[in-house]
Design a protein around this motif. Structure first.
Motif, PDB file in Angstrom:
ATOM      1  N   LYS A 139      48.976  50.748  33.469  1.00  0.00           N
ATOM      2  CA  LYS A 139      47.572  51.150  33.247  1.00  0.00           C
ATOM      3  C   LYS A 139      46.740  50.258  34.477  1.00  0.00           C
ATOM      4  CE  LYS A 139      48.091  52.133  28.452  1.00  0.00           C
ATOM      5  NZ  LYS A 139      47.809  52.448  27.456  1.00  0.00           N
ATOM      6  N   ALA A 140      46.938  48.665  34.427  1.00  0.00           N
ATOM      7  CA  ALA A 140      46.352  48.130  35.453  1.00  0.00           C
ATOM      8  C   ALA A 140      45.847  48.833  36.603  1.00  0.00           C
ATOM      9  CB  ALA A 140      46.409  47.165  35.681  1.00  0.00           C
ATOM     10  N   ALA A 141      46.866  49.509  37.646  1.00  0.00           N
ATOM     11  CA  ALA A 141      47.015  49.582  38.585  1.00  0.00           C
ATOM     12  C   ALA A 141      46.818  51.385  38.613  1.00  0.00           C
ATOM     13  CB  ALA A 141      48.734  49.200  39.061  1.00  0.00           C
ATOM     14  N   VAL A 142      46.876  52.013  37.572  1.00  0.00           N
ATOM     15  CA  VAL A 142      46.727  53.701  37.595  1.00  0.00           C
ATOM     16  C   VAL A 142      45.018  53.328  37.283  1.00  0.00           C
ATOM     17  CG1 VAL A 142      46.581  55.826  36.501  1.00  0.00           C
ATOM     18  CG2 VAL A 142      48.389  54.151  35.839  1.00  0.00           C
ATOM     19  N   TYR A 143      44.535  51.916  36.619  1.00  0.00           N
ATOM     20  CA  TYR A 143      42.690  51.968  36.501  1.00  0.00           C
ATOM     21  C   TYR A 143      42.364  51.496  38.064  1.00  0.00           C
ATOM     22  CZ  TYR A 143      39.058  48.887  35.679  1.00  0.00           C
ATOM     23  OH  TYR A 143      38.055  48.180  35.287  1.00  0.00           O
ATOM     24  N   TRP A 144      42.606  50.742  38.511  1.00  0.00           N
ATOM     25  CA  TRP A 144      42.773  50.548  39.937  1.00  0.00           C
ATOM     26  C   TRP A 144      43.069  52.116  40.742  1.00  0.00           C
ATOM     27  CZ3 TRP A 144      39.303  47.541  42.086  1.00  0.00           C
ATOM     28  CH2 TRP A 144      38.925  46.194  41.083  1.00  0.00           C
ATOM     29  N   LEU A 145      43.692  52.452  41.075  1.00  0.00           N
ATOM     30  CA  LEU A 145      44.196  53.478  41.739  1.00  0.00           C
ATOM     31  C   LEU A 145      43.395  54.944  41.414  1.00  0.00           C
ATOM     32  CD1 LEU A 145      45.534  55.397  43.430  1.00  0.00           C
ATOM     33  CD2 LEU A 145      47.026  56.187  41.720  1.00  0.00           C
ATOM     34  N   GLU A 146      42.251  55.145  40.627  1.00  0.00           N
ATOM     35  CA  GLU A 146      41.469  55.899  40.158  1.00  0.00           C
ATOM     36  C   GLU A 146      39.810  55.380  40.817  1.00  0.00           C
ATOM     37  OE1 GLU A 146      40.976  56.016  35.664  1.00  0.00           O
ATOM     38  OE2 GLU A 146      42.581  57.757  35.826  1.00  0.00           O
ATOM     39  N   ARG A 147      40.189  54.076  40.635  1.00  0.00           N
ATOM     40  CA  ARG A 147      38.584  53.817  41.913  1.00  0.00           C
ATOM     41  C   ARG A 147      39.124  54.190  43.031  1.00  0.00           C
ATOM     42  NH1 ARG A 147      39.500  52.632  37.055  1.00  0.00           N
ATOM     43  NH2 ARG A 147      38.099  52.512  35.874  1.00  0.00           N
ATOM     44  N   ILE A 148      39.687  54.302  43.630  1.00  0.00           N
ATOM     45  CA  ILE A 148      40.057  53.879  45.106  1.00  0.00           C
ATOM     46  C   ILE A 148      40.310  55.203  46.148  1.00  0.00           C
ATOM     47  CG2 ILE A 148      40.366  51.231  44.978  1.00  0.00           C
ATOM     48  CD1 ILE A 148      43.177  51.960  45.736  1.00  0.00           C
ATOM     49  N   ASN A 149      39.862  55.909  45.124  1.00  0.00           N
ATOM     50  CA  ASN A 149      41.305  56.940  45.993  1.00  0.00           C
ATOM     51  C   ASN A 149      40.157  57.974  46.528  1.00  0.00           C
ATOM     52  OD1 ASN A 149      42.786  59.145  46.219  1.00  0.00           O
ATOM     53  ND2 ASN A 149      43.146  60.149  44.432  1.00  0.00           N
ATOM     54  N   HIS A 150      38.519  57.265  45.857  1.00  0.00           N
ATOM     55  CA  HIS A 150      37.638  58.407  46.929  1.00  0.00           C
ATOM     56  C   HIS A 150      36.790  57.284  47.448  1.00  0.00           C
ATOM     57  CE1 HIS A 150      39.270  62.547  45.297  1.00  0.00           C
ATOM     58  NE2 HIS A 150      39.229  61.580  44.094  1.00  0.00           N
ATOM     59  N   MET A 151      36.903  56.460  47.552  1.00  0.00           N
ATOM     60  CA  MET A 151      36.330  54.955  48.401  1.00  0.00           C
ATOM     61  C   MET A 151      36.285  55.446  50.093  1.00  0.00           C
ATOM     62  SD  MET A 151      37.091  51.798  46.578  1.00  0.00           S
ATOM     63  CE  MET A 151      35.958  50.940  46.711  1.00  0.00           C
ATOM     64  N   SER A 152      35.102  54.975  50.157  1.00  0.00           N
ATOM     65  CA  SER A 152      34.461  55.376  52.161  1.00  0.00           C
ATOM     66  C   SER A 152      35.915  53.763  52.463  1.00  0.00           C
ATOM     67  CB  SER A 152      33.792  55.422  52.821  1.00  0.00           C
ATOM     68  OG  SER A 152      33.303  53.970  52.204  1.00  0.00           O
ATOM     69  N   PRO A 153      36.150  53.893  53.813  1.00  0.00           N
ATOM     70  CA  PRO A 153      36.308  52.465  54.415  1.00  0.00           C
ATOM     71  C   PRO A 153      35.594  51.399  54.531  1.00  0.00           C
ATOM     72  CG  PRO A 153      36.398  54.756  55.981  1.00  0.00           C
ATOM     73  CD  PRO A 153      35.712  54.945  54.323  1.00  0.00           C
ATOM     74  N   ILE A 154      34.384  51.468  54.932  1.00  0.00           N
ATOM     75  CA  ILE A 154      33.078  50.596  54.647  1.00  0.00           C
ATOM     76  C   ILE A 154      33.441  49.723  53.316  1.00  0.00           C
ATOM     77  CG2 ILE A 154      30.667  49.975  54.528  1.00  0.00           C
ATOM     78  CD1 ILE A 154      30.385  51.688  56.678  1.00  0.00           C
ATOM     79  N   SER A 155      33.284  50.555  51.981  1.00  0.00           N
ATOM     80  CA  SER A 155      33.412  50.391  50.778  1.00  0.00           C
ATOM     81  C   SER A 155      34.716  49.456  50.635  1.00  0.00           C
ATOM     82  CB  SER A 155      33.251  51.467  49.209  1.00  0.00           C
ATOM     83  OG  SER A 155      32.603  52.008  49.887  1.00  0.00           O
ATOM     84  N   LEU A 156      36.084  50.094  50.893  1.00  0.00           N
ATOM     85  CA  LEU A 156      37.292  48.941  50.548  1.00  0.00           C
ATOM     86  C   LEU A 156      37.214  48.388  51.345  1.00  0.00           C
ATOM     87  CD1 LEU A 156      40.295  52.538  51.805  1.00  0.00           C
ATOM     88  CD2 LEU A 156      39.230  51.016  49.592  1.00  0.00           C
ATOM     89  N   GLY A 157      36.632  48.091  52.673  1.00  0.00           N
ATOM     90  CA  GLY A 157      36.551  46.891  53.344  1.00  0.00           C
ATOM     91  C   GLY A 157      35.694  44.939  52.980  1.00  0.00           C
TER      92      GLY A 157
END
Length: 214
Positions: free
Chosen positions: A92-110
């Motif tokens: 569930k923790a992996a799914v939790y993070w997947l939902e959060r990063i799926n639509h993030m911009s490259p700057i936010s991911l950086g």
């Protein structure tokens, strides 16, 4: 405690200096940390700066860790995608993070990659699973890792002054607390965005079902 920390840092520096290959060893240590995330990246970065100087230490730590991260990304995306997907479904923790990063911009991911309290290895796995373009991934990871490498290289380059100065130690502690707070705050923001996105999708699905003739 400070004496023990000082001895540990000296031993780590001496160990790096004793490895064959010179700067190649400084490149290899952060490379291995990207593959085996249980290794102490912060200490490796600091030891590189103390051993090779600030500029060369930053370069070795950044390139080494970024190359290792790219290898992990490519391995998950092109070789281990199926078993990693099955692993994802069970955690569930992996799914939790997947939902959060799926639509993030490259700057936010950086920015996400620059926070030492975020599980960046898990982020790399998930970005590989959603098939993020390699160029975008390198830009995001490279930007974020450069920030954390520069911060802890400054500390490593002046580690004796940090240990001997209560004020600098206090500032270092404050920095870690701030980074931790930012990590928690960002996690909460991503959580709210994910829930909002999910609710919008559910509403859209309900509207579509109502409009679909029986």
């Amino acid at each position: 405690m400070l004496n023990s920390l000082q001895q540990y840092i000296i031993q780590l520096i001496e160990w790096l200096q004793s490895l064959p290959g010179g700067p190649w060893a400084g490149l290899g240590a952060p490379f291995l940390e990207a593959i085996f995330p249980f290794l102490p990246l912060v200490l490796i970065i600091s030891a590189n700066a103390a051993t090779y100087g600030f500029l060369l230490g930053v370069l070795l730590s950044w390139i080494g860790n970024l190359l290792g991260t790219i290898v992990v990304f490519a391995a998950v995306r092109y070789v281990f995608r199926k078993p990693m997907t099955r692993w994802l479904e069970k955690h569930k923790a992996a799914v939790y993070w997947l939902e959060r990063i799926n639509h993030m911009s490259p700057i936010s991911l950086g920015f996400l990659y620059s926070l030492p309290f975020i599980p960046v290895s898990l982020i790399t796995y998930l970005l590989a699973l959603i098939q993020m373009p390699l160029r975008t991934f390198i830009m995001a990871a490279g930007f974020g890792k450069l920030l954390v490498v520069v911060i802890f290289s400054v500390i490593g380059d002046q580690w004796e002054e940090f240990i001997q100065s209560p004020f600098r130690l206090s500032m270092l502690g404050l920095l870690l607390v701030v980074l931790w707070a930012i990590s928690r705050g960002l996690e909460e923001v991503l959580k709210r965005r994910a829930f909002k996105k999910r609710n919008e999708q559910l509403k859209q699905e309900m509207i579509t079902k109502r409009q679909t003739p029986l």
